[in-house]
Motif scaffolding. Structure first.
Motif, PDB file in Angstrom:
ATOM      1  N   HIS A 162       0.825  -1.206   0.004  1.00  0.00           N
ATOM      2  CA  HIS A 162      -0.043   0.117   0.121  1.00  0.00           C
ATOM      3  C   HIS A 162       0.886   1.138   0.053  1.00  0.00           C
ATOM      4  CE1 HIS A 162      -2.525   3.132   1.336  1.00  0.00           C
ATOM      5  NE2 HIS A 162      -3.683   2.360   1.088  1.00  0.00           N
ATOM      6  N   SER A 163       0.593   2.093  -0.793  1.00  0.00           N
ATOM      7  CA  SER A 163       1.561   3.430  -0.837  1.00  0.00           C
ATOM      8  C   SER A 163       0.750   4.491  -1.355  1.00  0.00           C
ATOM      9  CB  SER A 163       2.708   3.188  -2.049  1.00  0.00           C
ATOM     10  OG  SER A 163       3.116   4.307  -2.221  1.00  0.00           O
ATOM     11  N   PHE A 164       1.247   5.917  -0.846  1.00  0.00           N
ATOM     12  CA  PHE A 164       0.807   7.109  -1.418  1.00  0.00           C
ATOM     13  C   PHE A 164       0.936   7.122  -2.847  1.00  0.00           C
ATOM     14  CE2 PHE A 164       5.131   7.860  -0.383  1.00  0.00           C
ATOM     15  CZ  PHE A 164       5.581   9.072  -0.954  1.00  0.00           C
ATOM     16  N   LEU A 165       0.449   8.021  -3.480  1.00  0.00           N
ATOM     17  CA  LEU A 165       0.814   8.563  -4.855  1.00  0.00           C
ATOM     18  C   LEU A 165       1.429   9.840  -4.971  1.00  0.00           C
ATOM     19  CD1 LEU A 165      -2.432   7.219  -6.655  1.00  0.00           C
ATOM     20  CD2 LEU A 165      -0.234   6.487  -7.158  1.00  0.00           C
ATOM     21  N   THR A 166       2.366   9.984  -5.207  1.00  0.00           N
ATOM     22  CA  THR A 166       3.204  11.231  -5.015  1.00  0.00           C
ATOM     23  C   THR A 166       2.613  12.432  -5.755  1.00  0.00           C
ATOM     24  OG1 THR A 166       5.525  10.003  -5.289  1.00  0.00           O
ATOM     25  CG2 THR A 166       5.587  12.386  -5.717  1.00  0.00           C
ATOM     26  N   MET A 167       2.575  13.634  -4.904  1.00  0.00           N
ATOM     27  CA  MET A 167       2.135  14.928  -5.278  1.00  0.00           C
ATOM     28  C   MET A 167       2.831  15.934  -4.945  1.00  0.00           C
ATOM     29  SD  MET A 167      -1.672  14.692  -4.040  1.00  0.00           S
ATOM     30  CE  MET A 167      -2.123  16.246  -4.627  1.00  0.00           C
ATOM     31  N   GLY A 168       3.118  16.785  -5.701  1.00  0.00           N
ATOM     32  CA  GLY A 168       3.882  18.189  -5.667  1.00  0.00           C
ATOM     33  C   GLY A 168       5.288  17.468  -5.309  1.00  0.00           C
ATOM     34  N   SER A 169       5.985  18.153  -4.329  1.00  0.00           N
ATOM     35  CA  SER A 169       7.528  18.070  -4.039  1.00  0.00           C
ATOM     36  C   SER A 169       7.553  16.755  -3.364  1.00  0.00           C
ATOM     37  CB  SER A 169       8.050  19.175  -3.528  1.00  0.00           C
ATOM     38  OG  SER A 169       7.266  19.459  -2.309  1.00  0.00           O
ATOM     39  N   GLU A 170       6.785  15.924  -3.138  1.00  0.00           N
ATOM     40  CA  GLU A 170       6.782  14.824  -2.079  1.00  0.00           C
ATOM     41  C   GLU A 170       8.207  13.833  -2.810  1.00  0.00           C
ATOM     42  OE1 GLU A 170       2.632  13.839   0.011  1.00  0.00           O
ATOM     43  OE2 GLU A 170       2.807  12.992  -2.032  1.00  0.00           O
ATOM     44  N   VAL A 171       8.718  12.841  -1.964  1.00  0.00           N
ATOM     45  CA  VAL A 171       9.523  12.034  -2.469  1.00  0.00           C
ATOM     46  C   VAL A 171       8.828  11.005  -3.832  1.00  0.00           C
ATOM     47  CG1 VAL A 171      10.543   9.737  -2.051  1.00  0.00           C
ATOM     48  CG2 VAL A 171      10.437  11.442  -0.356  1.00  0.00           C
ATOM     49  N   ASN A 172       9.422  10.965  -4.783  1.00  0.00           N
ATOM     50  CA  ASN A 172       8.942  10.110  -6.016  1.00  0.00           C
ATOM     51  C   ASN A 172       8.944   9.004  -5.812  1.00  0.00           C
ATOM     52  OD1 ASN A 172       7.735   9.813  -8.375  1.00  0.00           O
ATOM     53  ND2 ASN A 172       9.567  10.483  -9.539  1.00  0.00           N
ATOM     54  N   ILE A 173       7.730   8.337  -5.464  1.00  0.00           N
ATOM     55  CA  ILE A 173       7.738   7.017  -5.005  1.00  0.00           C
ATOM     56  C   ILE A 173       7.041   6.042  -6.455  1.00  0.00           C
ATOM     57  CG2 ILE A 173       5.037   6.338  -4.538  1.00  0.00           C
ATOM     58  CD1 ILE A 173       8.493   5.415  -2.437  1.00  0.00           C
ATOM     59  N   ILE A 174       6.821   6.961  -7.539  1.00  0.00           N
ATOM     60  CA  ILE A 174       6.221   6.315  -8.657  1.00  0.00           C
ATOM     61  C   ILE A 174       7.110   5.297  -9.314  1.00  0.00           C
ATOM     62  CG2 ILE A 174       5.058   6.716 -10.852  1.00  0.00           C
ATOM     63  CD1 ILE A 174       3.705   7.692  -8.590  1.00  0.00           C
ATOM     64  N   PRO A 175       8.277   5.450  -9.579  1.00  0.00           N
ATOM     65  CA  PRO A 175       9.090   4.392 -10.209  1.00  0.00           C
ATOM     66  C   PRO A 175       9.059   2.851  -9.435  1.00  0.00           C
ATOM     67  CG  PRO A 175      10.401   6.174 -10.172  1.00  0.00           C
ATOM     68  CD  PRO A 175       9.333   6.396  -9.345  1.00  0.00           C
ATOM     69  N   LEU A 176       9.280   3.011  -7.956  1.00  0.00           N
ATOM     70  CA  LEU A 176       9.117   1.875  -7.276  1.00  0.00           C
ATOM     71  C   LEU A 176       7.563   1.235  -7.617  1.00  0.00           C
ATOM     72  CD1 LEU A 176       9.973   0.046  -4.951  1.00  0.00           C
ATOM     73  CD2 LEU A 176       8.503   1.549  -3.431  1.00  0.00           C
ATOM     74  N   LEU A 177       6.560   1.904  -7.594  1.00  0.00           N
ATOM     75  CA  LEU A 177       5.275   1.303  -7.742  1.00  0.00           C
ATOM     76  C   LEU A 177       5.278   0.588  -9.436  1.00  0.00           C
ATOM     77  CD1 LEU A 177       2.884   4.160  -6.421  1.00  0.00           C
ATOM     78  CD2 LEU A 177       4.149   2.136  -5.202  1.00  0.00           C
ATOM     79  N   GLN A 178       5.805   1.361 -10.408  1.00  0.00           N
ATOM     80  CA  GLN A 178       5.768   0.521 -11.598  1.00  0.00           C
ATOM     81  C   GLN A 178       6.780  -0.689 -11.625  1.00  0.00           C
ATOM     82  OE1 GLN A 178       4.319   1.664 -14.584  1.00  0.00           O
ATOM     83  NE2 GLN A 178       4.662  -0.325 -14.734  1.00  0.00           N
ATOM     84  N   LYS A 179       7.832  -0.638 -10.733  1.00  0.00           N
ATOM     85  CA  LYS A 179       8.629  -1.895 -10.783  1.00  0.00           C
ATOM     86  C   LYS A 179       7.923  -2.922  -9.952  1.00  0.00           C
ATOM     87  CE  LYS A 179      13.415  -2.931  -9.745  1.00  0.00           C
ATOM     88  NZ  LYS A 179      14.623  -2.442  -9.188  1.00  0.00           N
ATOM     89  N   ALA A 180       7.126  -2.555  -8.897  1.00  0.00           N
ATOM     90  CA  ALA A 180       6.376  -3.598  -8.233  1.00  0.00           C
ATOM     91  C   ALA A 180       5.314  -4.197  -9.213  1.00  0.00           C
ATOM     92  CB  ALA A 180       5.816  -2.984  -6.868  1.00  0.00           C
ATOM     93  N   LEU A 181       4.609  -3.410  -9.954  1.00  0.00           N
ATOM     94  CA  LEU A 181       3.520  -3.965 -11.009  1.00  0.00           C
ATOM     95  C   LEU A 181       4.465  -4.742 -11.819  1.00  0.00           C
ATOM     96  CD1 LEU A 181       1.409  -0.727 -11.445  1.00  0.00           C
ATOM     97  CD2 LEU A 181       0.885  -2.658 -10.015  1.00  0.00           C
ATOM     98  N   ASP A 182       5.701  -4.552 -12.347  1.00  0.00           N
ATOM     99  CA  ASP A 182       6.245  -5.352 -13.123  1.00  0.00           C
ATOM    100  C   ASP A 182       6.733  -6.842 -12.983  1.00  0.00           C
ATOM    101  OD1 ASP A 182       6.029  -3.265 -15.171  1.00  0.00           O
ATOM    102  OD2 ASP A 182       7.938  -2.265 -14.783  1.00  0.00           O
ATOM    103  N   ASN A 183       6.803  -6.818 -11.428  1.00  0.00           N
ATOM    104  CA  ASN A 183       7.020  -8.016 -10.827  1.00  0.00           C
ATOM    105  C   ASN A 183       6.000  -8.557 -10.116  1.00  0.00           C
ATOM    106  OD1 ASN A 183      10.433  -8.411 -10.735  1.00  0.00           O
ATOM    107  ND2 ASN A 183       9.839  -6.157 -10.592  1.00  0.00           N
ATOM    108  N   ASN A 184       4.573  -8.273 -10.703  1.00  0.00           N
ATOM    109  CA  ASN A 184       3.523  -8.992 -10.111  1.00  0.00           C
ATOM    110  C   ASN A 184       3.300  -9.008  -8.477  1.00  0.00           C
ATOM    111  OD1 ASN A 184       2.863 -10.050 -12.603  1.00  0.00           O
ATOM    112  ND2 ASN A 184       4.657 -11.562 -12.323  1.00  0.00           N
ATOM    113  N   ILE A 185       3.707  -7.822  -7.964  1.00  0.00           N
ATOM    114  CA  ILE A 185       3.586  -7.276  -6.731  1.00  0.00           C
ATOM    115  C   ILE A 185       1.834  -6.479  -6.634  1.00  0.00           C
ATOM    116  CG2 ILE A 185       4.161  -6.175  -4.647  1.00  0.00           C
ATOM    117  CD1 ILE A 185       6.797  -6.794  -5.245  1.00  0.00           C
ATOM    118  N   ARG A 186       0.997  -7.052  -5.772  1.00  0.00           N
ATOM    119  CA  ARG A 186      -0.124  -6.310  -5.819  1.00  0.00           C
ATOM    120  C   ARG A 186       0.177  -4.857  -4.998  1.00  0.00           C
ATOM    121  NH1 ARG A 186      -6.182  -8.104  -4.250  1.00  0.00           N
ATOM    122  NH2 ARG A 186      -5.975  -8.688  -6.513  1.00  0.00           N
TER     123      ARG A 186
END
Length: 292
Positions: A162-186
């Motif tokens: 479970h993760s937040f979705l990056t907004m504004g100047s927050e830590v950019n977590i989006i690449p991690l979420l994409q990597k998780a999706l690519d590795n069949n992690i929900r």
């Protein structure tokens, strides 16, 4: 603002003359307490307790730390030093009341207000500092944080994230979420609802998103996740070395995290956002780890 004592206290039938030490036995006038509530813009609830406690709250479900937010003892503490004579007449004697009714509040409430003021200051100053960070610096730190979390996911074989979705100047977590999706992690992300509620939606495509309330966004036409989580990644404006955080003030994650006892809870932030201690309240949830 001046008031006669009879406007504050309810006299006994046929009796206006009292010893000063008898005042604590008298009830407060309902008009007086209601006026105080109106000046605060809050609802008035009389608990009818022995101590004459009076509750002020923004809704009917009064928080426990507000239970004695304004009580007879607070009024007496302000009034008694003004009564110079041993005997008083409720119909004739006057006292000065503070223009700022917050001065009546008990120590519990004042402490709560103090915590909120500290949190407001932290939010304002750290958000401003975060927004001033050079984009290149934010990107480099975000990449390192994503790498550390990915190592954690692989080491512990975490399968539901479970993760937040990056907004504004927050830590950019989006690449991690994409990597998780690519590795069949929900991957589950929040949809912000009103009244401090979140709906947890299953993310399948980072390009298929729609706008939500409070300038948030979430997956479009997504199914809701109702199971448990292995890992919860949390953003914030300040964290401390004990694992406590200061969020954005909405209370969404405090409510959510309180029900996630078994999940690994990890906060992410830039190094300057990690402090020795942040102000905490009883409802604040401690995280297991902060990555920065």
């Amino acid at each position: 603002m001046k008031a006669k004592l009879c406007e504050i206290f309810v006299p006994k039938p046929g009796k206006n003359i009292y010893l000063v030490q008898e005042l604590p036995r008298l009830d407060l006038q309902s008009d007086f307490t209601k006026e105080m509530a109106e000046r605060l813009g809050l609802n008035f609830i009389n608990t009818n307790s022995v101590q004459g406690n009076l509750c002020f709250a923004e809704n009917r479900e009064v928080r426990s730390d507000y239970k004695s937010a304004f009580n007879k003892e607070d009024v007496l503490e302000h009034i008694l030093p003004q009564l110079l004579f041993h005997t008083i007449n409720l119909e004739q004697d006057e006292v000065k009341l503070p223009d700022d009714v917050h001065l009546f509040f008990s120590r519990t409430y004042k402490n709560s207000i103090g915590f909120k003021a500290q949190k407001r200051h932290l939010r304002s100053s750290l958000l401003e500092q975060r927004d001033r960070m050079p984009r290149k610096e934010r990107s480099a730190i975000s990449q390192k944080i994503c790498e550390q979390i990915w190592d954690l996911i692989r080491e512990k074989d975490l399968r539901v994230l479970h993760s937040f979705l990056t907004m504004g100047s927050e830590v950019n977590i989006i690449p991690l979420l994409q990597k998780a999706l690519d590795n069949n992690i929900r991957v589950v992300v929040p949809k912000t609802l009103r009244k401090r509620q979140m709906q947890n939606l299953i993310l399948t495509d980072l390009k298929n998103m729609e706008a939500g309330i409070f300038n948030t966004y979430h997956p479009k036409d997504a199914d809701e996740h109702t199971g448990s989580y292995d890992l919860i990644i949390v953003a914030g404006l300040a964290f401390d070395k004990r694992g406590f955080r200061v969020g954005y003030g909405g209370g969404y994650y405090d409510t959510f995290l309180a029900d996630q006892g078994t999940a690994l809870k990890v906060g992410v932030c830039y190094p300057f956002q990690l402090l020795e201690r942040v102000p905490i309240e009883g409802h604040d949830i401690k995280l297991d780890q902060v990555i920065y």
